[in-house]
Design a protein around this motif. Structure first.
Motif, PDB file in Angstrom:
ATOM      1  N   ASP A  73       0.868  -1.179   0.000  1.00 25.05           N
ATOM      2  CA  ASP A  73       0.000   0.000   0.000  1.00 25.05           C
ATOM      3  C   ASP A  73       0.902   1.225   0.000  1.00 25.05           C
ATOM      4  OD1 ASP A  73      -2.630  -1.254   0.267  1.00 25.05           O
ATOM      5  OD2 ASP A  73      -1.925  -1.867   2.252  1.00 25.05           O
ATOM      6  N   PHE A  74       0.511   2.255  -0.775  1.00 25.75           N
ATOM      7  CA  PHE A  74       1.302   3.481  -0.896  1.00 25.75           C
ATOM      8  C   PHE A  74       0.486   4.656  -0.370  1.00 25.75           C
ATOM      9  CE2 PHE A  74       2.829   0.503  -4.038  1.00 25.75           C
ATOM     10  CZ  PHE A  74       4.189   0.516  -3.793  1.00 25.75           C
ATOM     11  N   LEU A  75       1.011   5.337   0.658  1.00 30.15           N
ATOM     12  CA  LEU A  75       0.298   6.426   1.305  1.00 30.15           C
ATOM     13  C   LEU A  75       1.151   7.689   1.340  1.00 30.15           C
ATOM     14  CD1 LEU A  75      -1.101   4.426   4.352  1.00 30.15           C
ATOM     15  CD2 LEU A  75      -2.247   4.901   2.185  1.00 30.15           C
ATOM     16  N   SER A  76       0.503   8.826   1.122  1.00 29.96           N
ATOM     17  CA  SER A  76       1.167  10.133   1.187  1.00 29.96           C
ATOM     18  C   SER A  76       0.396  11.011   2.152  1.00 29.96           C
ATOM     19  CB  SER A  76       1.158  10.801  -0.191  1.00 29.96           C
ATOM     20  OG  SER A  76       1.789   9.993  -1.150  1.00 29.96           O
ATOM     21  N   GLU A  77       1.127  11.806   2.936  1.00 32.45           N
ATOM     22  CA  GLU A  77       0.494  12.751   3.867  1.00 32.45           C
ATOM     23  C   GLU A  77       1.075  14.126   3.620  1.00 32.45           C
ATOM     24  OE1 GLU A  77      -1.927  14.369   6.429  1.00 32.45           O
ATOM     25  OE2 GLU A  77      -2.063  12.253   5.972  1.00 32.45           O
ATOM     26  N   SER A  83       3.301  11.400  -4.814  1.00 35.14           N
ATOM     27  CA  SER A  83       2.923  10.078  -5.308  1.00 35.14           C
ATOM     28  C   SER A  83       4.168   9.190  -5.252  1.00 35.14           C
ATOM     29  CB  SER A  83       2.365  10.180  -6.727  1.00 35.14           C
ATOM     30  OG  SER A  83       3.344  10.689  -7.613  1.00 35.14           O
ATOM     31  N   TRP A  84       4.092   8.044  -5.895  1.00 37.57           N
ATOM     32  CA  TRP A  84       5.162   7.047  -5.810  1.00 37.57           C
ATOM     33  C   TRP A  84       5.508   6.510  -7.181  1.00 37.57           C
ATOM     34  CZ3 TRP A  84       7.232   6.576  -1.111  1.00 37.57           C
ATOM     35  CH2 TRP A  84       6.474   7.047  -0.034  1.00 37.57           C
ATOM     36  N   PHE A  85       6.768   6.181  -7.360  1.00 35.26           N
ATOM     37  CA  PHE A  85       7.197   5.430  -8.535  1.00 35.26           C
ATOM     38  C   PHE A  85       7.811   4.133  -8.030  1.00 35.26           C
ATOM     39  CE2 PHE A  85       6.930   9.570 -10.489  1.00 35.26           C
ATOM     40  CZ  PHE A  85       6.457   9.267 -11.761  1.00 35.26           C
ATOM     41  N   VAL A  86       7.369   3.028  -8.608  1.00 29.95           N
ATOM     42  CA  VAL A  86       7.935   1.718  -8.279  1.00 29.95           C
ATOM     43  C   VAL A  86       8.419   1.114  -9.590  1.00 29.95           C
ATOM     44  CG1 VAL A  86       7.538  -0.553  -7.276  1.00 29.95           C
ATOM     45  CG2 VAL A  86       6.316   1.458  -6.368  1.00 29.95           C
ATOM     46  N   ASN A  87       9.724   0.936  -9.688  1.00 35.21           N
ATOM     47  CA  ASN A  87      10.339   0.459 -10.933  1.00 35.21           C
ATOM     48  C   ASN A  87       9.809   1.252 -12.129  1.00 35.21           C
ATOM     49  OD1 ASN A  87      11.647  -1.324  -9.283  1.00 35.21           O
ATOM     50  ND2 ASN A  87      10.605  -3.145 -10.020  1.00 35.21           N
ATOM     51  N   SER A  88       9.752   2.563 -11.960  1.00 35.22           N
ATOM     52  CA  SER A  88       9.339   3.535 -12.991  1.00 35.22           C
ATOM     53  C   SER A  88       7.839   3.550 -13.291  1.00 35.22           C
ATOM     54  CB  SER A  88      10.122   3.317 -14.296  1.00 35.22           C
ATOM     55  OG  SER A  88      11.501   3.475 -14.066  1.00 35.22           O
ATOM     56  N   VAL A  89       7.029   2.850 -12.526  1.00 40.80           N
ATOM     57  CA  VAL A  89       5.570   2.879 -12.692  1.00 40.80           C
ATOM     58  C   VAL A  89       4.992   3.775 -11.602  1.00 40.80           C
ATOM     59  CG1 VAL A  89       3.443   1.524 -12.692  1.00 40.80           C
ATOM     60  CG2 VAL A  89       5.533   0.578 -13.707  1.00 40.80           C
ATOM     61  N   ASN A  90       4.124   4.719 -11.972  1.00 46.32           N
ATOM     62  CA  ASN A  90       3.561   5.687 -11.030  1.00 46.32           C
ATOM     63  C   ASN A  90       2.382   5.111 -10.259  1.00 46.32           C
ATOM     64  OD1 ASN A  90       1.475   8.217 -10.632  1.00 46.32           O
ATOM     65  ND2 ASN A  90       3.611   8.738 -10.264  1.00 46.32           N
ATOM     66  N   PHE A  91       2.363   5.367  -8.940  1.00 42.04           N
ATOM     67  CA  PHE A  91       1.266   4.980  -8.059  1.00 42.04           C
ATOM     68  C   PHE A  91       0.832   6.206  -7.272  1.00 42.04           C
ATOM     69  CE2 PHE A  91       3.441   1.028  -8.838  1.00 42.04           C
ATOM     70  CZ  PHE A  91       2.402   0.116  -8.994  1.00 42.04           C
ATOM     71  N   ALA A  92      -0.463   6.525  -7.315  1.00 45.39           N
ATOM     72  CA  ALA A  92      -1.002   7.664  -6.568  1.00 45.39           C
ATOM     73  C   ALA A  92      -1.142   7.284  -5.098  1.00 45.39           C
ATOM     74  CB  ALA A  92      -2.363   8.057  -7.134  1.00 45.39           C
ATOM     75  N   ASP A  93      -1.307   8.302  -4.250  1.00 48.19           N
ATOM     76  CA  ASP A  93      -1.597   8.060  -2.840  1.00 48.19           C
ATOM     77  C   ASP A  93      -2.823   7.161  -2.735  1.00 48.19           C
ATOM     78  OD1 ASP A  93      -1.611   8.682   0.111  1.00 48.19           O
ATOM     79  OD2 ASP A  93      -3.601   9.400  -0.497  1.00 48.19           O
ATOM     80  N   GLY A  94      -2.769   6.189  -1.845  1.00 53.59           N
ATOM     81  CA  GLY A  94      -3.890   5.278  -1.638  1.00 53.59           C
ATOM     82  C   GLY A  94      -3.903   4.083  -2.574  1.00 53.59           C
ATOM     83  N   SER A  95      -2.949   4.018  -3.495  1.00 55.21           N
ATOM     84  CA  SER A  95      -2.862   2.885  -4.425  1.00 55.21           C
ATOM     85  C   SER A  95      -2.255   1.680  -3.720  1.00 55.21           C
ATOM     86  CB  SER A  95      -1.972   3.225  -5.623  1.00 55.21           C
ATOM     87  OG  SER A  95      -2.501   4.268  -6.375  1.00 55.21           O
ATOM     88  N   ASN A  96      -2.467   0.518  -4.314  1.00 54.96           N
ATOM     89  CA  ASN A  96      -1.767  -0.675  -3.849  1.00 54.96           C
ATOM     90  C   ASN A  96      -1.360  -1.501  -5.055  1.00 54.96           C
ATOM     91  OD1 ASN A  96      -3.931  -2.653  -4.395  1.00 54.96           O
ATOM     92  ND2 ASN A  96      -4.991  -1.531  -2.792  1.00 54.96           N
ATOM     93  N   ALA A  97      -0.428  -2.409  -4.836  1.00 50.54           N
ATOM     94  CA  ALA A  97       0.083  -3.256  -5.908  1.00 50.54           C
ATOM     95  C   ALA A  97       0.499  -4.591  -5.312  1.00 50.54           C
ATOM     96  CB  ALA A  97       1.256  -2.591  -6.603  1.00 50.54           C
ATOM     97  N   ILE A  98       0.500  -5.600  -6.152  1.00 47.25           N
ATOM     98  CA  ILE A  98       0.914  -6.950  -5.759  1.00 47.25           C
ATOM     99  C   ILE A  98       2.258  -7.237  -6.422  1.00 47.25           C
ATOM    100  CG2 ILE A  98       0.330  -9.409  -5.841  1.00 47.25           C
ATOM    101  CD1 ILE A  98      -1.618  -7.763  -4.118  1.00 47.25           C
ATOM    102  N   PHE A  99       3.210  -7.731  -5.622  1.00 44.97           N
ATOM    103  CA  PHE A  99       4.533  -8.076  -6.130  1.00 44.97           C
ATOM    104  C   PHE A  99       4.863  -9.507  -5.711  1.00 44.97           C
ATOM    105  CE2 PHE A  99       4.616  -3.474  -5.354  1.00 44.97           C
ATOM    106  CZ  PHE A  99       4.870  -3.029  -6.645  1.00 44.97           C
ATOM    107  N   GLU A 100       5.611 -10.209  -6.561  1.00 53.58           N
ATOM    108  CA  GLU A 100       6.012 -11.578  -6.257  1.00 53.58           C
ATOM    109  C   GLU A 100       7.214 -11.601  -5.313  1.00 53.58           C
ATOM    110  OE1 GLU A 100       6.550 -13.893  -9.812  1.00 53.58           O
ATOM    111  OE2 GLU A 100       4.394 -13.934 -10.191  1.00 53.58           O
TER     112      GLU A 100
END
Length: 160
Positions: A73-77, A83-100
């Protein structure tokens, strides 16, 4: 679907009508997904583990394992602070992602215009335990880690 190509395929003899119970035990990077076999020429699957069978005919069983997956889960205050970048992919505040399991991630805090990161990135597991990571090149806005648990990644952003 992942199958262990080097898995041993033992052949064991059982008596007709005998009940057998088998349990599939994956290594730490995988989780059990299902059993596969054929009954009277019809493919069958079961997610029950351990599983009991009554042997009425020749039986060939396959335990199917899949890589473990973890939720981030990605949170910003404040929420508009970044926001967030994970391996160059953008994720907004409140987003989540599944990783192996054991995937290498480069997570970067991306302040919105007029904001900056106030401190450093925080990462905790579902029990609130702080997770360790490596800071990329001395940059407190970028971290590197190998995935091995669920996590909440957060940061506080402040106005410039």
């Amino acid at each position: 679907m992942t199958r262990a190509s080097d898995a041993k395929q033992p052949q064991v003899d059982f008596k007709h009508g005998q009940e057998i119970e088998l349990q599939a035990d994956p290594d730490s990077a995988y989780q059990f997904d299902r059993w596969e076999w054929t009954e009277e020429g019809v493919p069958v699957q079961s997610r029950i583990n351990p599983r009991t069978w009554t042997v009425n005919e020749a039986l060939s069983l396959t335990a199917v394992f899949v890589p473990r997956q973890y939720k981030f889960d990605f949170l910003s205050e404040p929420r508009t602070g970044g926001s967030w970048f994970v391996n160059s992919v953008n994720f907004a505040d409140g987003s989540n992602a599944i990783f192996e399991h054991n995937v290498s991630l480069e997570i970067q805090a991306a302040p919105s215009p007029g904001f900056d990161l106030n401190g450093s990135i925080s990462m905790v597991d579902p029990d609130g335990k702080v997770l360790t990571y490596e800071t990329a090149f001395g940059n407190n806005k970028k971290i590197i880690l190998n995935v091995d648990s669920n996590a909440t990644v957060s940061a506080v952003f402040s106005k410039d």
